[in-house]
Design a protein around this motif. Structure first.
Motif, PDB file in Angstrom:
ATOM      1  N   ALA A 117       1.537   9.983   0.178  1.00  0.00           N
ATOM      2  CA  ALA A 117       0.667   9.951  -0.994  1.00  0.00           C
ATOM      3  C   ALA A 117       1.087   8.849  -1.959  1.00  0.00           C
ATOM      4  CB  ALA A 117       0.683  11.308  -1.689  1.00  0.00           C
ATOM      5  N   ARG A 118       2.394   8.715  -2.210  1.00  0.00           N
ATOM      6  CA  ARG A 118       2.864   7.672  -3.134  1.00  0.00           C
ATOM      7  C   ARG A 118       2.493   6.282  -2.625  1.00  0.00           C
ATOM      8  NH1 ARG A 118       7.110  11.396  -3.777  1.00  0.00           N
ATOM      9  NH2 ARG A 118       7.244  12.097  -5.959  1.00  0.00           N
ATOM     10  N   HIS A 119       2.656   6.069  -1.320  1.00  0.00           N
ATOM     11  CA  HIS A 119       2.310   4.755  -0.782  1.00  0.00           C
ATOM     12  C   HIS A 119       0.810   4.488  -0.930  1.00  0.00           C
ATOM     13  CE1 HIS A 119       2.679   1.162   1.621  1.00  0.00           C
ATOM     14  NE2 HIS A 119       1.674   1.570   2.374  1.00  0.00           N
ATOM     15  N   ILE A 120       0.007   5.499  -0.659  1.00  0.00           N
ATOM     16  CA  ILE A 120      -1.443   5.351  -0.798  1.00  0.00           C
ATOM     17  C   ILE A 120      -1.801   4.958  -2.224  1.00  0.00           C
ATOM     18  CG2 ILE A 120      -3.648   6.609  -0.791  1.00  0.00           C
ATOM     19  CD1 ILE A 120      -2.331   8.389   1.453  1.00  0.00           C
ATOM     20  N   LEU A 121      -1.251   5.673  -3.186  1.00  0.00           N
ATOM     21  CA  LEU A 121      -1.651   5.468  -4.580  1.00  0.00           C
ATOM     22  C   LEU A 121      -1.029   4.219  -5.184  1.00  0.00           C
ATOM     23  CD1 LEU A 121      -1.670   9.173  -5.757  1.00  0.00           C
ATOM     24  CD2 LEU A 121      -3.549   7.777  -4.882  1.00  0.00           C
ATOM     25  N   ASP A 122       0.184   3.868  -4.768  1.00  0.00           N
ATOM     26  CA  ASP A 122       0.769   2.606  -5.226  1.00  0.00           C
ATOM     27  C   ASP A 122      -0.027   1.426  -4.683  1.00  0.00           C
ATOM     28  OD1 ASP A 122       2.717   3.976  -6.599  1.00  0.00           O
ATOM     29  OD2 ASP A 122       4.305   3.622  -5.113  1.00  0.00           O
ATOM     30  N   THR A 123      -0.447   1.534  -3.429  1.00  0.00           N
ATOM     31  CA  THR A 123      -1.260   0.473  -2.827  1.00  0.00           C
ATOM     32  C   THR A 123      -2.610   0.384  -3.523  1.00  0.00           C
ATOM     33  OG1 THR A 123      -0.173   0.815  -0.691  1.00  0.00           O
ATOM     34  CG2 THR A 123      -2.256  -0.381  -0.682  1.00  0.00           C
ATOM     35  N   SER A 124      -3.204   1.537  -3.799  1.00  0.00           N
ATOM     36  CA  SER A 124      -4.482   1.561  -4.508  1.00  0.00           C
ATOM     37  C   SER A 124      -4.366   0.881  -5.863  1.00  0.00           C
ATOM     38  CB  SER A 124      -4.941   3.016  -4.676  1.00  0.00           C
ATOM     39  OG  SER A 124      -6.077   3.099  -5.512  1.00  0.00           O
ATOM     40  N   ARG A 125      -3.316   1.188  -6.594  1.00  0.00           N
ATOM     41  CA  ARG A 125      -3.121   0.561  -7.910  1.00  0.00           C
ATOM     42  C   ARG A 125      -2.987  -0.954  -7.777  1.00  0.00           C
ATOM     43  NH1 ARG A 125       1.719   2.783 -11.504  1.00  0.00           N
ATOM     44  NH2 ARG A 125       2.866   2.160  -9.624  1.00  0.00           N
ATOM     45  N   GLU A 162       3.351  -0.762  12.029  1.00  0.00           N
ATOM     46  CA  GLU A 162       4.103   0.133  11.156  1.00  0.00           C
ATOM     47  C   GLU A 162       3.115   0.833  10.232  1.00  0.00           C
ATOM     48  OE1 GLU A 162       6.735   1.750   8.182  1.00  0.00           O
ATOM     49  OE2 GLU A 162       5.096   0.349   7.799  1.00  0.00           O
ATOM     50  N   TRP A 163       3.344   2.122   9.966  1.00  0.00           N
ATOM     51  CA  TRP A 163       2.311   2.926   9.306  1.00  0.00           C
ATOM     52  C   TRP A 163       1.919   2.389   7.933  1.00  0.00           C
ATOM     53  CZ3 TRP A 163       2.656   5.488   4.675  1.00  0.00           C
ATOM     54  CH2 TRP A 163       3.922   5.735   4.159  1.00  0.00           C
ATOM     55  N   ARG A 164       2.858   1.831   7.202  1.00  0.00           N
ATOM     56  CA  ARG A 164       2.521   1.311   5.873  1.00  0.00           C
ATOM     57  C   ARG A 164       1.529   0.154   5.965  1.00  0.00           C
ATOM     58  NH1 ARG A 164       7.794   2.722   5.855  1.00  0.00           N
ATOM     59  NH2 ARG A 164       8.519   4.116   4.199  1.00  0.00           N
ATOM     60  N   HIS A 165       1.739  -0.708   6.938  1.00  0.00           N
ATOM     61  CA  HIS A 165       0.844  -1.854   7.113  1.00  0.00           C
ATOM     62  C   HIS A 165      -0.561  -1.381   7.480  1.00  0.00           C
ATOM     63  CE1 HIS A 165      -0.487  -5.876   8.247  1.00  0.00           C
ATOM     64  NE2 HIS A 165      -0.938  -5.356   9.373  1.00  0.00           N
TER      65      HIS A 165
END
Length: 294
Positions: free
Chosen positions: A227-235, A279-282
């Motif tokens: 969730a943090r990665h999703i929302l940091d990326t969104s921001r 990699e999942w983040r990418h």
């Protein structure tokens, strides 16, 4: 090569359809209700026969994990009996079947990533119905590939990424479970892998490595980290953002129990098919970018 995929609206089906648009060597035909209805076994063979496939991808499923606890008959009708009928129809047509399965066939107690030979022990009806589906597929069609995946997300349908973005537009803080670990898996990557496998099966008439494979994202996280990665990326892309508060599974009770460990090792798939996943983040970042308001 012509692929028939069951289900029209599912994440894997939609991703396959999109991926095939940029390919000249493959055509994907989605077959779904009412033409093909997994709760009506008599519809399965005629629908797939009309699609004239070289390969069947069995992606349609009952996926309401909590609701399955109250609708076990329906879950098994779709995920077990229906999946078996799809594999049987593929066998009658003389073509292989790829069955999409799940990490929920495991109980999540292993210390480390699950491999294909680990003992299965589903915690709920959904996982049990998918495991029964694996068994039905294997019994119905010797030319089968069962692909277990986990934490699937995409630009299509309902999934965790889209839910987090929606909630972030409504709230300043979102509570997310932090004690369940897994491997987020992009349906776009899964579709790319399936098309890679399809080409291998087309070119290798002597292929014999049928069976169960794990196909999940590279790397691992927990739901709150996801969730943090999703929302940091969104921001970063100018989209919605919210704080994420870690909670325990016991703080968010659900009707169906979830595995505490959903990590899947995809090493067997990578070696057999010479395919490397992102990699999942990418993978997540590319999908989040697509979901940003225009």
């Amino acid at each position: 090569m012509r692929l028939a995929v069951t289900g029209r609206e599912g994440q894997v089906a939609a991703s396959l359809i999109e991926a095939a648009r940029s390919r000249s060597d493959v055509e994907v035909v989605a077959v779904g209700r009412p033409t093909l209805d997994l709760t009506r076994p008599d519809t399965v063979f005629p629908a797939l026969e009309a699609a004239r496939p070289d390969l069947v991808v069995s992606a349609a499923a009952y996926t309401a994990v909590d609701q399955a606890e109250d609708e076990s008959d329906l879950a098994f009708a779709v995920n077990a009996v229906g999946a078996g009928k799809v594999a049987e129809a593929a066998a009658r047509l003389g073509v292989p079947v790829i069955q999409i399965s799940t990490d929920y066939v495991f109980d999540g107690t292993k210390d480390g990533a699950y491999v294909e030979t680990d003992a299965t022990a589903p915690l709920g009806v959904y996982g049990a119905s998918k495991l029964a589906g694996e068994q039905a597929v294997a019994a119905a069609n010797p030319r089968h590939l069962i692909l277990r995946t986990a934490w699937v997300y995409s630009p299509f349908g309902k999934n965790f990424v889209k839910t987090m973005l929606r909630l972030a537009a409504e709230r300043e803080e979102i509570s997310v479970v932090a004690d369940q670990t897994g491997t987020p898996s992009s349906a776009l990557d899964i579709a790319d892998a399936i098309l890679h496998v399809a080409a291998r099966l087309r070119d290798d008439q002597n292929f014999a490595a049928w069976g169960i494979y794990h196909l999940a994202g590279s790397g691992e996280t927990n739901w709150s980290g996801f969730a943090r990665h999703i929302l940091d990326t969104s921001r970063a892309f100018g989209g919605p953002h919210a704080r994420v508060r870690d909670i325990a599974t016991t703080d968010y009770p659900t009707k169906a129990r979830r595995p505490a460990n959903s990590r899947l090792s995809s090493e067997k798939f990578a070696i057999t098919f010479q395919w490397t996943k992102s990699e999942w983040r990418h993978s997540a970042e590319s999908i989040i970018r697509r979901l940003m308001p225009s």
